[in-house]
Design an enzyme around this catalytic site. Structure first.
Site, PDB file in Angstrom:
ATOM      1  N   LYS A   1     -13.084   0.907 -13.870  1.00 34.86           N
ATOM      2  CA  LYS A   1     -13.389  -0.423 -13.315  1.00 34.86           C
ATOM      3  C   LYS A   1     -13.795  -1.386 -14.430  1.00 34.86           C
ATOM      4  CE  LYS A   1     -12.663   0.453  -8.961  1.00 34.86           C
ATOM      5  NZ  LYS A   1     -11.622  -0.241  -8.214  1.00 34.86           N
TER       6      LYS A   1
ATOM      7  N   SER B   1     -17.087  -2.433  -9.164  1.00 37.01           N
ATOM      8  CA  SER B   1     -18.113  -1.544  -8.609  1.00 37.01           C
ATOM      9  C   SER B   1     -19.392  -1.622  -9.422  1.00 37.01           C
ATOM     10  CB  SER B   1     -17.578  -0.106  -8.652  1.00 37.01           C
ATOM     11  OG  SER B   1     -18.614   0.802  -8.408  1.00 37.01           O
TER      12      SER B   1
ATOM     13  N   THR C   1      -4.278   6.922   0.838  1.00 28.82           N
ATOM     14  CA  THR C   1      -5.510   7.026   1.624  1.00 28.82           C
ATOM     15  C   THR C   1      -5.550   5.945   2.707  1.00 28.82           C
ATOM     16  OG1 THR C   1      -6.688   5.667   0.020  1.00 28.82           O
ATOM     17  CG2 THR C   1      -6.899   8.054  -0.221  1.00 28.82           C
TER      18      THR C   1
ATOM     19  N   ARG D   1     -28.785  15.254  -7.357  1.00 33.55           N
ATOM     20  CA  ARG D   1     -27.374  15.279  -7.746  1.00 33.55           C
ATOM     21  C   ARG D   1     -27.267  14.654  -9.142  1.00 33.55           C
ATOM     22  NH1 ARG D   1     -23.127  12.004  -3.965  1.00 33.55           N
ATOM     23  NH2 ARG D   1     -24.150  10.244  -4.989  1.00 33.55           N
TER      24      ARG D   1
ATOM     25  N   ASP E   1       0.865  -1.191   0.000  1.00 36.08           N
ATOM     26  CA  ASP E   1       0.000   0.000   0.000  1.00 36.08           C
ATOM     27  C   ASP E   1       0.898   1.236   0.000  1.00 36.08           C
ATOM     28  OD1 ASP E   1      -3.219   0.398   1.347  1.00 36.08           O
ATOM     29  OD2 ASP E   1      -1.901   2.113   0.964  1.00 36.08           O
TER      30      ASP E   1
ATOM     31  N   ALA F   1      -6.304  -1.376  -4.782  1.00 38.72           N
ATOM     32  CA  ALA F   1      -5.692  -0.045  -4.741  1.00 38.72           C
ATOM     33  C   ALA F   1      -6.258   0.805  -5.869  1.00 38.72           C
ATOM     34  CB  ALA F   1      -4.182  -0.170  -4.906  1.00 38.72           C
TER      35      ALA F   1
ATOM     36  N   PHE G   1     -21.762  -2.977  -4.310  1.00 39.10           N
ATOM     37  CA  PHE G   1     -22.775  -1.922  -4.309  1.00 39.10           C
ATOM     38  C   PHE G   1     -22.333  -0.916  -3.237  1.00 39.10           C
ATOM     39  CE2 PHE G   1     -25.891  -2.818  -7.632  1.00 39.10           C
ATOM     40  CZ  PHE G   1     -25.182  -3.840  -8.229  1.00 39.10           C
TER      41      PHE G   1
ATOM     42  N   TYR H   1     -14.713   7.065 -13.324  1.00 34.66           N
ATOM     43  CA  TYR H   1     -14.377   6.066 -12.306  1.00 34.66           C
ATOM     44  C   TYR H   1     -14.935   4.698 -12.707  1.00 34.66           C
ATOM     45  CZ  TYR H   1     -15.167   3.319  -8.093  1.00 34.66           C
ATOM     46  OH  TYR H   1     -15.241   2.294  -7.189  1.00 34.66           O
TER      47      TYR H   1
HETATM   48  N1  UFG Z   1     -26.632  11.492  -0.778  1.00 33.28           N
HETATM   49  C1  UFG Z   1     -27.310  12.553  -0.210  1.00 33.28           C
HETATM   50  N2  UFG Z   1     -26.586  13.465   0.491  1.00 33.28           N
HETATM   51  C2  UFG Z   1     -25.244  13.396   0.638  1.00 33.28           C
HETATM   52  C3  UFG Z   1     -24.547  12.301   0.055  1.00 33.28           C
HETATM   53  C4  UFG Z   1     -25.291  11.371  -0.644  1.00 33.28           C
HETATM   54  O1  UFG Z   1     -28.520  12.677  -0.328  1.00 33.28           O
HETATM   55  O2  UFG Z   1     -24.644  14.272   1.267  1.00 33.28           O
HETATM   56  C5  UFG Z   1     -27.408  10.478  -1.508  1.00 33.28           C
HETATM   57  C6  UFG Z   1     -26.980  10.342  -2.962  1.00 33.28           C
HETATM   58  O3  UFG Z   1     -27.642  11.286  -3.757  1.00 33.28           O
HETATM   59  C7  UFG Z   1     -27.376   8.904  -3.253  1.00 33.28           C
HETATM   60  C8  UFG Z   1     -27.189   8.186  -1.908  1.00 33.28           C
HETATM   61  O4  UFG Z   1     -27.164   9.230  -0.929  1.00 33.28           O
HETATM   62  O5  UFG Z   1     -28.713   8.854  -3.603  1.00 33.28           O
HETATM   63  C9  UFG Z   1     -25.900   7.418  -1.811  1.00 33.28           C
HETATM   64  O6  UFG Z   1     -24.836   8.254  -2.216  1.00 33.28           O
HETATM   65  P1  UFG Z   1     -23.305   7.886  -2.060  1.00 33.28           P
HETATM   66  O7  UFG Z   1     -22.528   9.045  -2.603  1.00 33.28           O
HETATM   67  O8  UFG Z   1     -23.027   7.434  -0.688  1.00 33.28           O
HETATM   68  O9  UFG Z   1     -23.135   6.608  -2.986  1.00 33.28           O
HETATM   69  P2  UFG Z   1     -23.447   6.400  -4.524  1.00 33.28           P
HETATM   70  O10 UFG Z   1     -24.595   5.453  -4.608  1.00 33.28           O
HETATM   71  O11 UFG Z   1     -23.571   7.647  -5.273  1.00 33.28           O
HETATM   72  O12 UFG Z   1     -22.073   5.735  -5.025  1.00 33.28           O
HETATM   73  C10 UFG Z   1     -21.553   4.567  -4.438  1.00 33.28           C
HETATM   74  C11 UFG Z   1     -20.041   4.662  -4.342  1.00 33.28           C
HETATM   75  C12 UFG Z   1     -19.421   4.693  -5.699  1.00 33.28           C
HETATM   76  C13 UFG Z   1     -19.928   3.579  -6.519  1.00 33.28           C
HETATM   77  C14 UFG Z   1     -21.403   3.528  -6.530  1.00 33.28           C
HETATM   78  C15 UFG Z   1     -21.846   2.311  -7.246  1.00 33.28           C
HETATM   79  O13 UFG Z   1     -19.639   5.813  -3.650  1.00 33.28           O
HETATM   80  O14 UFG Z   1     -18.034   4.558  -5.575  1.00 33.28           O
HETATM   81  O15 UFG Z   1     -21.908   3.494  -5.214  1.00 33.28           O
HETATM   82  O16 UFG Z   1     -23.198   2.186  -7.208  1.00 33.28           O
HETATM   83  F1  UFG Z   1     -19.498   3.723  -7.780  1.00 33.28           F
END
Ligand code: UFG
Length: 321
Positions: free
Chosen positions: A145, A117, A36, A282, A32, A74, A169, A141
């Site tokens: 993958k 992912s 991070t 978002r 590593d 990584a 997930f 990203y």
């Molecule tokens: N969300 C909010 N407020 C926040 C942050 C997130 O409402 O401050 C919502 C997002 O809009 C989404 C849900 O919470 O609906 C989950 O969001 P995350 O950012 O935690 O996760 P994502 O589903 O967007 O993404 C995650 C991983 C990615 C991966 C993806 C695959 O972070 O690395 O799942 O599905 F690619």
């Protein structure tokens, strides 16, 4: 038992995977660069080699030590950043990955488990998503993958390298026994953000969109406990030791949990209301993303232990206390 090189083994998911491998009696070397990953996430029973996957000499040095399996974890993983700085993601996730595969070829290492992912799917065309769903990433990203999965497929055919690509997930939670000490730095994901609001590290948070076509209007995701992800890696290692076949496998619970449900469950765990506001959607968020992991269950004999979101949140909250 296997001799395993865990590349990225000091990170959030990597450290949980190392714990599980040690628990099951495997021999583990962690490689590593600590960009991070954190020193506090290293365990005495696993040897640590500090190095970068972009440093071919360092990588080959460690790869020369007769490993049965490489677990490649990584990578850079911030979706938004990957769109702004694709060149960093191309180098880190693609060039770095190629270096690992080429070092495996050079030193005759025949098995790899890869952190993939759900981001490879892009906007889901049907639910729950299975592994036959087409790959159409909508962020760079996810593309890195998907690209590395294709690369493993070619190396499987041309160089007899067997692989198991694990498509995570939404990873959440921490080791229930508190053995992982390093909290993720600058978390970008929903649950750690909610927890930061709960501890006062941030002044509330936003829910992105409450007008989705879902039960309560907020996005639904498939949250999987990191220790359940870890047990799938250990089972993938054992599989590759005997079966010599390659697979792509989803890892989720199959349960949809909305952002609001996540917030409400956290409020129950911590015993008080949280401060948040509704904000616009978002960009790039699917309304709902849920996996079917029946293939992982069938191939690996894997079952996620955590099915209750409150229990999962509790393991994260315990990290704060
Ligand atoms: N969300 C909010 N407020 C926040 C942050 C997130 O409402 O401050 C919502 C997002 O809009 C989404 C849900 O919470 O609906 C989950 O969001 P995350 O950012 O935690 O996760 P994502 O589903 O967007 O993404 C995650 C991983 C990615 C991966 C993806 C695959 O972070 O690395 O799942 O599905 F690619």
């Amino acid at each position: 038992m296997a001799k395993v090189l865990v590349v990225g083994g000091a990170g959030y998911i990597g450290s949980h995977v190392v714990l599980e491998l040690l628990d099951k009696g495997h021999e583990v070397v962690v490689f590593d660069n600590l960009s991070t990953g954190q020193k506090v996430n290293l365990f005495d029973k696993a040897e640590f080699v500090q190095g970068d996957i972009l440093d071919v000499r360092a990588l080959e040095n460690v790869m020369s030590r007769n490993f049965d399996v490489v677990i490649h974890m990584a990578a850079l993983k911030a979706v938004g950043e990957s769109m702004a700085k694709p060149e960093i993601y191309a180098t880190g996730n693609i060039t770095g990955g190629v270096n690992i595969l080429n070092a495996m070829v050079k030193f005759n290492v025949k098995n790899i488990v890869f952190s993939s992912s759900a981001a490879v799917y892009g906007m889901p065309k049907y639910l729950p998503v299975d592994e036959k769903h087409e790959k159409e990433p909508i962020n760079f990203y996810g593309y890195t993958k998907s690209f590395f999965e294709d690369l493993m497929d070619w190396y499987h055919n041309l160089k007899a390298i067997n692989f198991i690509s694990l498509r995570y997930f939404n990873a959440v939670g921490y080791d229930a026994l508190g053995r992982v000490k390093g909290k993720e730095k600058n978390p970008q994901n929903l649950l750690p953000i909610i927890i930061e609001a709960a501890t006062g590290k941030r002044n509330g948070f936003e829910i992105y969109g409450n007008d989705y076509d879902t039960e309560d209007g907020t996005c639904e995701r498939d949250y999987i406990h990191v220790s359940d992800l870890a047990s799938a890696h250990e089972k993938a290692v054992c599989y590759l030791m005997t079966e010599k076949k390659s697979h792509v496998l989803n890892l989720g619970t199959g349960q949809a949990v909305s952002v609001r449900q996540m917030v409400e469950a956290t409020e129950k765990v911590i015993g008080r209301p949280l401060k948040y506001a509704y904000a616009p959607r978002r960009p790039g968020d699917p309304a709902k993303l849920v996996a079917t992991s029946s293939l992982a269950r069938q191939v690996l004999g894997w079952t996620p232990k955590y099915t209750n979101i409150k229990d999962i949140i509790q393991t994260t909250w315990n990290m704060e206390k």
